[in-house]
Design an enzyme around this catalytic site. Structure first.
Site, PDB file in Angstrom:
ATOM      1  N   TYR A 278       0.801  -1.221   0.000  1.00  0.00           N
ATOM      2  CA  TYR A 278       0.000   0.000   0.000  1.00  0.00           C
ATOM      3  C   TYR A 278       0.838   1.277   0.000  1.00  0.00           C
ATOM      4  O   TYR A 278       0.304   2.363   0.176  1.00  0.00           O
ATOM      5  CB  TYR A 278      -0.966  -0.003   1.193  1.00  0.00           C
ATOM      6  CG  TYR A 278      -2.069  -1.038   1.103  1.00  0.00           C
ATOM      7  CD1 TYR A 278      -2.039  -2.055   0.153  1.00  0.00           C
ATOM      8  CD2 TYR A 278      -3.150  -1.012   1.957  1.00  0.00           C
ATOM      9  CE1 TYR A 278      -3.017  -3.000   0.073  1.00  0.00           C
ATOM     10  CE2 TYR A 278      -4.151  -1.975   1.884  1.00  0.00           C
ATOM     11  CZ  TYR A 278      -4.080  -2.967   0.943  1.00  0.00           C
ATOM     12  OH  TYR A 278      -5.065  -3.917   0.870  1.00  0.00           O
TER      13      TYR A 278
ATOM     14  N   LYS B 119       3.906 -14.566   4.866  1.00  0.00           N
ATOM     15  CA  LYS B 119       4.050 -15.434   3.698  1.00  0.00           C
ATOM     16  C   LYS B 119       5.534 -15.554   3.373  1.00  0.00           C
ATOM     17  O   LYS B 119       5.962 -15.402   2.204  1.00  0.00           O
ATOM     18  CB  LYS B 119       3.249 -14.838   2.521  1.00  0.00           C
ATOM     19  CG  LYS B 119       3.060 -15.762   1.358  1.00  0.00           C
ATOM     20  CD  LYS B 119       2.056 -16.872   1.598  1.00  0.00           C
ATOM     21  CE  LYS B 119       1.955 -17.794   0.412  1.00  0.00           C
ATOM     22  NZ  LYS B 119       1.121 -18.984   0.652  1.00  0.00           N
TER      23      LYS B 119
ATOM     24  N   ASP C 244      -2.151 -17.913   4.650  1.00  0.00           N
ATOM     25  CA  ASP C 244      -3.305 -18.636   4.080  1.00  0.00           C
ATOM     26  C   ASP C 244      -3.836 -19.667   5.072  1.00  0.00           C
ATOM     27  O   ASP C 244      -5.058 -19.810   5.248  1.00  0.00           O
ATOM     28  CB  ASP C 244      -2.966 -19.269   2.722  1.00  0.00           C
ATOM     29  CG  ASP C 244      -1.537 -19.771   2.615  1.00  0.00           C
ATOM     30  OD1 ASP C 244      -0.699 -19.368   3.435  1.00  0.00           O
ATOM     31  OD2 ASP C 244      -1.255 -20.587   1.724  1.00  0.00           O
TER      32      ASP C 244
ATOM     33  N   ASP D  54      -5.517  -6.086   6.076  1.00  0.00           N
ATOM     34  CA  ASP D  54      -6.727  -5.542   5.464  1.00  0.00           C
ATOM     35  C   ASP D  54      -7.719  -6.675   5.187  1.00  0.00           C
ATOM     36  O   ASP D  54      -8.907  -6.602   5.518  1.00  0.00           O
ATOM     37  CB  ASP D  54      -6.326  -4.847   4.151  1.00  0.00           C
ATOM     38  CG  ASP D  54      -7.426  -3.982   3.580  1.00  0.00           C
ATOM     39  OD1 ASP D  54      -8.468  -3.836   4.243  1.00  0.00           O
ATOM     40  OD2 ASP D  54      -7.250  -3.459   2.466  1.00  0.00           O
TER      41      ASP D  54
END
Ligand code: NAD
Length: 338
Positions: A123, A175, A209, A233
């Protein structure tokens, strides 16, 4: 003397949920003076700028702001004013609690807090098209920026939050298996900071995930979660779903010099002008603001009145399968305060 705070009603459903929230906070004895300011599409319409200087000056002066949702044009037009505000005031910690207020949902007694890094990651807005041959948009590239400084301060914030709020555990979701540099650095810093809190706060790291799946299968295994910007988010919306939807989820954007409180949800264009949006998330954002100001008593009163109104199930907005309007719900919460 009352504390002056900046109030931005926002776009779409913003003005209606803000009016209901202001009514309830005032009735609960919140010792605040509201300084109303414009931002977003509402500001473009009046002063031709989505983020007027006057609004920035007001937040800089008051250091505390309660903000309704702001519309961001998709794909074209001005960039997100929410992102701009977070950058301008370096509001690096986005605190998003998910707390069950109404029984009978898919899960009971959810009490989770997601701490999202608010200024870095994908972002940062560094993106561009790459032209090939006659196609100027043959490819597009975005930069995910993670700094050691940014990772350290958000993980530290999460641990300090856990300590000061009597929490037991921090889960860092990442991740790093695929994004070995950016997510790897975030995890490396997390592991380092966690050692300072060993014996006081439990710590684990998990792949993002799998975290999403585990949150749905068994949310009770989590407590405080910390992650970079975009993962936070997405997962905070998932967590809102565990407690009844976006209408129930507030957030605080916290920095060293200022704090902006807002609902997690957006301006809900599908509901704009209908007067049926659920103002609970905005009222809870108001509670977080009161707690930030040290006005615990008024906040507790609002939280209790909200709980009473939701459990009574007489005056619910359509997202909670009721038929009440935003204003009727606000009046019911104000009555419950008495
Ligand atoms: P949204 O959160 O506005 O709406 C998603 C869904 O949730 C819609 O079906 C909506 O009706 C419902 N919903 C949201 N708030 C609700 C409420 N209080 N009561 C009942 N139902 C509610 O998300 P979107 O449609 O993806 O985004 C709309 C606009 O809001 C976009 O311009 C987006 O950029 C902006 N946005 C702003 C913020 C913010 O200001 N912090 C956050 C998210 C999205």
């Amino acid at each position: 003397m009352a504390t002056t705070i900046t109030l931005i009603p926002g776009d779409g459903i913003g003005p209606s949920i803000t009016a209901a929230t202001r009514q309830v906070l005032d009735a609960a004895g919140a010792d605040v003076e509201w300084e109303e300011q414009l931002a977003g599409v509402a500001a473009v319409d009046v002063v031709h700028s989505p983020l007027p200087d006057e609004t920035l000056a007001s937040i800089r002066r008051n250091r505390v702001c309660l903000k309704g949702p702001l519309t961001t044009p998709v794909g074209v037009g001005f960039r997100s004013i929410n992102v701009a505000l977070r950058k301008e005031f370096d509001l690096y910690a986005n605190v998003r609690p998910a707390l069950t207020l109404m029984s009978g949902g898919r899960y009971q007694d959810i009490d989770l807090v997601l701490i999202r890094e608010n200024t870095e990651g994908l972002y940062v807005g560094v993106e561009h098209y790459i032209g090939m041959g006659s196609d100027p948009k043959a490819a597009a590239e975005s930069v995910m920026l993670i700094t050691r400084y940014g990772a350290e301060r958000i993980v530290r914030y999460a641990f300090e939050y856990a300590l000061s709020h009597g929490r037991r555990k921090v889960t860092l979701a990442h991740k790093a298996n695929i994004l070995k540099y950016t997510q790897g650095l975030f995890l490396e810093e997390g592991n380092r900071i966690a050692k300072e809190y060993a014996g006081r706060i439990e710590y684990e790291d998990r792949i993002i995930d799998a975290t999403a799946m585990h949150l749905v299968l068994n949310p009770y295994q989590f407590d405080v979660l910390v992650m970079e910007n975009m993962f936070g988010d997405i997962l905070s919306d998932l967590m809102a779903g565990l407690v009844g939807g976006l209408g129930m989820a507030p957030g605080g954007n916290i920095g060293g010099d200022a704090a902006i409180f807002e609902p997690v949800h957006g301006s809900a264009p599908d509901l704009a002008g209908k007067g049926i949006a659920n103002p609970t998330a905005m009222m809870l954002a108001g509670c977080m603001m009161l707690e930030h100001l040290g006005q615990q008593e008024a906040s507790t009163r609002v939280r209790q009145a909200l709980g009473t109104t939701l459990e009574a199930r007489q005056t619910l907005t359509p997202d909670l399968h009721g038929t009440a309007t935003t204003a009727e719900f606000g009046e019911a919460v104000a009555r419950a305060l008495k």
